[in-house]
Design an enzyme around this catalytic site. Structure first.
Site, PDB file in Angstrom:
ATOM      1  CG  ASP A  41      -0.187   0.535   2.804  1.00  0.00           C
ATOM      2  OD1 ASP A  41       0.725  -0.385   2.379  1.00  0.00           O
ATOM      3  OD2 ASP A  41      -1.170  -0.443   3.585  1.00  0.00           O
ATOM      4  CB  SER A  42       4.515   2.022  -0.032  1.00  0.00           C
ATOM      5  OG  SER A  42       4.602   0.741  -0.899  1.00  0.00           O
ATOM      6  CG  ASP A  80       0.819  -3.864   2.152  1.00  0.00           C
ATOM      7  OD1 ASP A  80       0.892  -4.700   3.108  1.00  0.00           O
ATOM      8  OD2 ASP A  80       1.390  -2.962   2.007  1.00  0.00           O
ATOM      9  CE  LYS A 109       3.461  -5.998   4.103  1.00  0.00           C
ATOM     10  NZ  LYS A 109       3.096  -4.524   4.975  1.00  0.00           N
ATOM     11  CD  GLU A 111       0.615  -1.389   8.327  1.00  0.00           C
ATOM     12  OE1 GLU A 111       0.620  -0.838   8.988  1.00  0.00           O
ATOM     13  OE2 GLU A 111       1.176  -1.178   7.199  1.00  0.00           O
ATOM     14  CD  GLU A 178       8.206   0.188   7.749  1.00  0.00           C
ATOM     15  OE1 GLU A 178       7.248  -0.084   7.012  1.00  0.00           O
ATOM     16  OE2 GLU A 178       8.783   1.396   6.598  1.00  0.00           O
TER      17      GLU A 178
HETATM   18  O1  KIV Z   1       3.791  -1.270   0.934  1.00  0.00           O
HETATM   19  C1  KIV Z   1       4.394  -1.076   1.114  1.00  0.00           C
HETATM   20  O2  KIV Z   1       5.282  -1.199   0.546  1.00  0.00           O
HETATM   21  C2  KIV Z   1       5.569  -1.749   2.400  1.00  0.00           C
HETATM   22  C3  KIV Z   1       7.099  -1.555   2.414  1.00  0.00           C
HETATM   23  C4  KIV Z   1       7.296  -1.587   3.705  1.00  0.00           C
HETATM   24  C5  KIV Z   1       7.608  -2.383   1.888  1.00  0.00           C
HETATM   25  O3  KIV Z   1       5.099  -2.370   3.395  1.00  0.00           O
END
Ligand code: KIV
Length: 267
Positions: A41-42, A80, A109, A111, A178
């Site tokens: 989600d970057s 993500d 993934k 958080e 991270e």
């Molecule tokens: O969203 C993302 O790109 C991440 C980074 C920490 C690699 O989670």
């Protein structure tokens, strides 16, 4: 795809992961030997120009997962889960994770640590592999008071270790760490396979944001480039390569032979 990941872990070979958001780069990365493509989600920052990841939607993630899956049919895709798609109960998290899997992801993934262990367990029980993101968690950037290293005090380090343990017990395949001290990352890696970004060389693998590897990210659209300072863990691999493809090949080689990250990229 997951067998390849497990084989790397079993033989202690470092995992090379990169963020990827489209089919052209996915194809290039597959050819370059990247082990895992992270549809992160970057993309809220590097594609949309925002200050953080908080406006990224599930629909947008699904679109980018489809693009990446089209370009890299033989590479593991980690997707993500954007903010507000997994924190409000395990059934909703499962429904949303399934949409990312249907779009072409092989693992999702999200958080957070122990508080989300039940959610992780639920997804794994329904056949969805999970990566937990610990340490600096970008979706909590406001709560964390900005881009700050996590796990520096004994208490916060202990919390990260407990979260990693809880996620491992819940069946998570990976933990992404991270911006944590390298020594702490080494301890977490003894509990569960890890992917580091600003977490030292002792992680099981590394990830970089593609735009950082290419040296082309200079901050949110709303800010002047001179006001942006790249994070310590970013390295421009294009500088020392004669093509984008070669830069990615060099990144993979540097992760595999443990020359990246060097101490200057770690905390
Ligand atoms: O969203 C993302 O790109 C991440 C980074 C920490 C690699 O989670």
């Amino acid at each position: 795809m997951l067998q390849h990941l497990q084989a790397l872990i079993d033989r202690g070979e470092k995992i090379a992961m990169l963020t990827c958001y489209d089919a052209s780069f996915a194809k290039l990365m597959e050819l370059a030997g990247v082990d895992v493509l992270l549809v992160g989600d970057s993309l809220g920052m590097v594609l949309q120009g925002a200050e953080n990841t908080l406006q990224v939607t599930l629909e947008q993630m699904i679109y980018h997962v489809k693009c990446v899956a089209a370009g890299a049919p033989n590479t593991l895709i980690l997707a993500d889960m954007p903010v507000n798609t997994y924190e409000f109960g395990k059934e909703l998290a499962l429904e949303n994770a399934q949409m990312l899997m249907d779009a072409g992801a092989h693992m999702v993934k999200f958080e957070g640590g122990g508080k989300l262990a039940e959610t992780a367990r639920h997804l794994v029980q329904h056949g969805i592999p999970v990566c937990a993101h610990l340490g600096f968690t970008p979706q909590s950037v406001e709560k964390l008071g900005g881009y700050k290293i996590q796990g520096k005090t004994p208490e916060s380090a202990q919390q990260i270790l407990q979260d990693a343990q809880a996620m491992q017990e819940a069946g998570a395949s990976l933990v992404l760490l991270e911006m944590v001290p390298a020594a702490l990352a080494g301890k977490v890696t003894a509990i569960v396979p890890t992917i580091g970004i600003g977490a030292g060389v002792d992680c099981s693998g590394q990830v970089l944001v593609l735009q950082d590897l290419l040296g082309i990210y200079n901050g949110p659209a709303s800010k002047a480039p001179q006001d942006y300072k790249a994070p310590r863990f970013a390295k421009n691999f294009l500088q020392e390569s004669n093509s984008v493809q070669q830069a990615v090949v060099n990144y993979v080689a540097a992760v595999k032979d443990k020359t990246f990250p060097a101490p200057e990229h770690s905390y």
